[in-house]
Design a protein around this motif. Structure first.
Motif, mmCIF file in Angstrom:
data_model
loop_
_atom_site.group_PDB
_atom_site.id
_atom_site.type_symbol
_atom_site.label_atom_id
_atom_site.label_comp_id
_atom_site.label_asym_id
_atom_site.label_seq_id
_atom_site.Cartn_x
_atom_site.Cartn_y
_atom_site.Cartn_z
ATOM 1 N N LEU A 1 -23.478 -71.255 -9.469
ATOM 2 C CA LEU A 1 -22.894 -72.512 -9.946
ATOM 3 C C LEU A 1 -23.717 -73.709 -9.478
ATOM 4 N N LEU A 2 -24.153 -73.692 -8.234
ATOM 5 C CA LEU A 2 -24.992 -74.784 -7.730
ATOM 6 C C LEU A 2 -26.318 -74.843 -8.477
ATOM 7 N N ALA A 3 -26.867 -73.689 -8.830
ATOM 8 C CA ALA A 3 -28.125 -73.665 -9.574
ATOM 9 C C ALA A 3 -27.964 -74.292 -10.954
ATOM 10 N N ARG A 4 -26.799 -74.078 -11.588
ATOM 11 C CA ARG A 4 -26.546 -74.721 -12.883
ATOM 12 C C ARG A 4 -26.361 -76.224 -12.702
ATOM 13 N N GLY A 5 -25.467 -76.598 -11.820
ATOM 14 C CA GLY A 5 -25.291 -78.000 -11.475
ATOM 15 C C GLY A 5 -24.502 -78.844 -12.451
ATOM 16 N N ASP A 6 -24.148 -78.293 -13.642
ATOM 17 C CA ASP A 6 -23.504 -79.115 -14.663
ATOM 18 C C ASP A 6 -21.995 -78.943 -14.699
ATOM 19 N N TYR A 7 -21.395 -78.655 -13.552
ATOM 20 C CA TYR A 7 -19.937 -78.514 -13.464
ATOM 21 C C TYR A 7 -19.313 -79.879 -13.176
ATOM 22 N N ALA A 8 -18.019 -80.011 -13.476
ATOM 23 C CA ALA A 8 -17.303 -81.250 -13.172
ATOM 24 C C ALA A 8 -16.883 -81.291 -11.712
ATOM 25 N N SER A 9 -16.458 -80.156 -11.169
ATOM 26 C CA SER A 9 -16.130 -80.062 -9.749
ATOM 27 C C SER A 9 -16.252 -78.606 -9.328
ATOM 28 N N LEU A 10 -16.389 -78.382 -8.014
ATOM 29 C CA LEU A 10 -16.612 -77.034 -7.495
ATOM 30 C C LEU A 10 -15.875 -76.871 -6.175
ATOM 31 N N GLY A 11 -14.946 -75.921 -6.145
ATOM 32 C CA GLY A 11 -14.172 -75.664 -4.930
ATOM 33 C C GLY A 11 -14.329 -74.229 -4.468
ATOM 34 N N LEU A 12 -14.301 -74.042 -3.162
ATOM 35 C CA LEU A 12 -14.447 -72.724 -2.539
ATOM 36 C C LEU A 12 -13.299 -72.504 -1.571
ATOM 37 N N ILE A 13 -12.610 -71.363 -1.681
ATOM 38 C CA ILE A 13 -11.537 -71.057 -0.748
ATOM 39 C C ILE A 13 -12.142 -70.629 0.590
ATOM 40 N N GLY A 14 -11.444 -70.946 1.664
ATOM 41 C CA GLY A 14 -11.920 -70.502 2.965
ATOM 42 C C GLY A 14 -11.817 -71.596 4.016
ATOM 43 N N SER A 15 -12.247 -71.261 5.202
ATOM 44 C CA SER A 15 -12.160 -72.162 6.344
ATOM 45 C C SER A 15 -13.410 -73.028 6.455
ATOM 46 N N ALA A 16 -13.339 -73.992 7.353
ATOM 47 C CA ALA A 16 -14.502 -74.839 7.613
ATOM 48 C C ALA A 16 -15.660 -74.009 8.159
ATOM 49 N N SER A 17 -15.360 -72.991 8.961
ATOM 50 C CA SER A 17 -16.428 -72.155 9.512
ATOM 51 C C SER A 17 -17.098 -71.325 8.416
ATOM 52 N N LYS A 18 -16.324 -70.847 7.442
ATOM 53 C CA LYS A 18 -16.920 -70.126 6.316
ATOM 54 C C LYS A 18 -17.875 -71.034 5.560
ATOM 55 N N TRP A 19 -17.453 -72.250 5.300
ATOM 56 C CA TRP A 19 -18.308 -73.167 4.564
ATOM 57 C C TRP A 19 -19.550 -73.540 5.377
ATOM 58 N N ALA A 20 -19.404 -73.697 6.679
ATOM 59 C CA ALA A 20 -20.565 -74.006 7.515
ATOM 60 C C ALA A 20 -21.607 -72.903 7.421
ATOM 61 N N SER A 21 -21.146 -71.651 7.436
ATOM 62 C CA SER A 21 -22.070 -70.519 7.311
ATOM 63 C C SER A 21 -22.728 -70.508 5.934
ATOM 64 N N PHE A 22 -21.919 -70.687 4.878
ATOM 65 C CA PHE A 22 -22.461 -70.702 3.521
ATOM 66 C C PHE A 22 -23.439 -71.862 3.345
ATOM 67 N N ARG A 23 -23.073 -73.017 3.846
ATOM 68 C CA ARG A 23 -23.908 -74.206 3.654
ATOM 69 C C ARG A 23 -25.276 -74.018 4.306
ATOM 70 N N SER A 24 -25.274 -73.457 5.489
ATOM 71 C CA SER A 24 -26.533 -73.224 6.185
ATOM 72 C C SER A 24 -27.441 -72.277 5.388
ATOM 73 N N ARG A 25 -26.862 -71.210 4.853
ATOM 74 C CA ARG A 25 -27.648 -70.253 4.062
ATOM 75 C C ARG A 25 -28.161 -70.893 2.771
ATOM 76 N N LEU A 26 -27.297 -71.661 2.119
ATOM 77 C CA LEU A 26 -27.684 -72.285 0.855
ATOM 78 C C LEU A 26 -28.773 -73.335 1.078
#
Length: 307
Positions: free
Chosen positions: A197-222
Motif C-alpha cells: 500500500l505504501l508503494a502505491r501511495g494513492d490511498y486516501a488513508s491507511l490504518g494498521l491494527i496493533g500497538s505502538a511497539s508493533k508500529w515502531a518495529s514496522f516503521r523501522s523495517r519500512l
C-alpha cells in the motif's frame, strides 16, 4: 468510448437497474426526458439508466439517444456528479428526420462516496463490516484464508468479499483513493500489505491494527527498505484513536471496531469539507434560466444548444 446499442440490456427495466445500482453503490446515470415539442420518439417521463458498460431501457433509439449515452459516459469517466439539462434538436443536432425538440435531465451518480479496503475477516474485521453496512460506503473485504467470511456477507449491499492469498495482487487490484485498514490474523501478512500500500501511495488513508511497539518495529523495517518519513507518517497505528490522541481502555473487538469506524467518519468528513470548500460557490443544480427555457419552447423554437 463505446456508446452504441450493443450494450442495451433488455432483461432489466430502468427502475430495477436504478434500485440495484444504488444499493451496490455503482456509478451510473439516470436520464429523464423532461420536455418534448413536435414529433419525438417518446414522451416526457421516459427514462433510461446508463453505466460504463450497459444501458437499461430506452428513450426511443436513434442518434439523439446515442448522443445522450455518450454524454452520460463522458461524465461518468470524469467523475462529474450532479444534474444538468441537455437540449436536442432532433432535425439539427441529432440529424433525425422526425424533427421535434427534446430536453433531457442527466443525473450523474458517481458511485459510493467512500471505498473502504478492509484486510482481515477476524473478530475486529467482522465488526467493522457490520458497523459499516448502513453507511453508503463500498466495502472491499479481503482475507487470505479460504472460507474466512461469514455467510451473511453475501447478502450485504455494497460489500465484495475477495479471497486474497497474495498481498501484492490484492493491493494492485484496488481503485485509487481507498481508505485502507490492515488487520489480518498474521503480522507478516500485515507487513506485506502495508509495504504494498505504501508503494502505491494513492490511498486516501491507511490504518494498521496493533500497538505502538508493533508500529515502531514496522516503521523501522519500512524505513530501512527506503520509505520516506513523510510516507510513514501517513500510517495510523493504533487505529481507532479519538480526539487528542485518546485511545479507549476497552480492547474488545466491538469497541475497537466502533472507534475505528468513528475515526473513518471523521476523516471522510474532513475530506468532504475540503472538496466543498474548493468547489465554486453560489447556485447549484440546473441554472434557473435553462430551466425556464426548457419549460417554455418560445415560438416553437429549440432551446439554444450547440448542434
Amino acid at each position: 468510448m463505446t456508446t452504441g446499442q450493443a450494450h442495451l440490456d433488455p432483461q432489466q427495466s430502468w427502475h430495477a437497474a436504478l434500485h440495484r445500482l444504488q444499493q451496490q453503490g455503482e456509478p451510473h446515470v439516470l436520464i429523464t426526458q423532461v420536455t418534448s415539442a413536435g414529433s419525438t420518439p417518446r414522451e416526457p417521463g421516459a427514462r433510461m439508466v446508463v453505466t460504463a458498460t450497459h444501458v437499461y431501457d430506452t428513450l426511443g433509439g436513434g442518434t439523439f439517444e446515442w448522443q445522450a449515452i455518450a454524454i452520460a459516459r463522458e461524465r461518468l469517466a470524469a467523475g462529474e456528479a450532479g444534474i444538468s439539462l441537455e437540449a436536442f434538436s432532433l432535425g439539427g443536432r441529432s440529424g433525425q428526420c422526425c424533427g421535434g425538440f427534446v430536453n433531457l435531465l442527466i443525473d450523474v451518480f458517481p458511485g459510493a462516496p467512500v471505498t473502504l479496503a478492509l484486510f482481515g475477516a477476524g473478530h475486529v474485521g467482522r465488526w467493522i463490516a457490520n458497523l459499516a453496512a448502513p453507511l453508503p460506503w463500498k466495502l472491499l473485504w479481503h482475507d487470505s484464508r479460504v472460507e474466512a467470511f461469514p455467510a451473511q456477507a453475501a447478502h450485504q449491499p455494497r460489500l465484495e468479499c475477495r479471497h486474497a492469498p497474495r498481498p501484492e495482487d490484492a493491493v494492485a487490484a484496488l481503485p485509487a483513493q481507498v481508505h485502507a485498514l490492515v488487520l489480518t490474523h498474521d503480522h507478516g501478512e500485515d507487513y506485506q500489505l502495508l509495504k504494498a500500500l505504501l508503494a502505491r501511495g494513492d490511498y486516501a488513508s491507511l490504518g494498521l491494527i496493533g500497538s505502538a511497539s508493533k508500529w515502531a518495529s514496522f516503521r523501522s523495517r519500512l524505513a530501512r527498505e527506503g520509505f520516506s518519513a513523510a510516507a510513514l507518517d501517513r500510517v495510523r497505528c493504533p487505529i481507532g484513536v479519538g480526539p487528542n490522541g485518546h485511545k479507549s481502555a476497552d480492547k474488545t473487538p466491538y469497541a475497537i471496531a466502533l472507534a475505528t469506524v468513528a475515526e473513518l467518519l471523521f476523516l471522510t468528513d474532513i475530506a468532504a469539507e475540503a472538496a466543498d470548500s474548493a468547489a465554486p460557490s453560489g447556485a447549484r443544480g440546473v441554472a434557473p434560466q435553462a430551466l425556464r427555457q426548457a419549460l417554455s419552447f418560445p415560438n416553437d423554437s429549440p432551446i439554444t444548444s450547440a448542434d
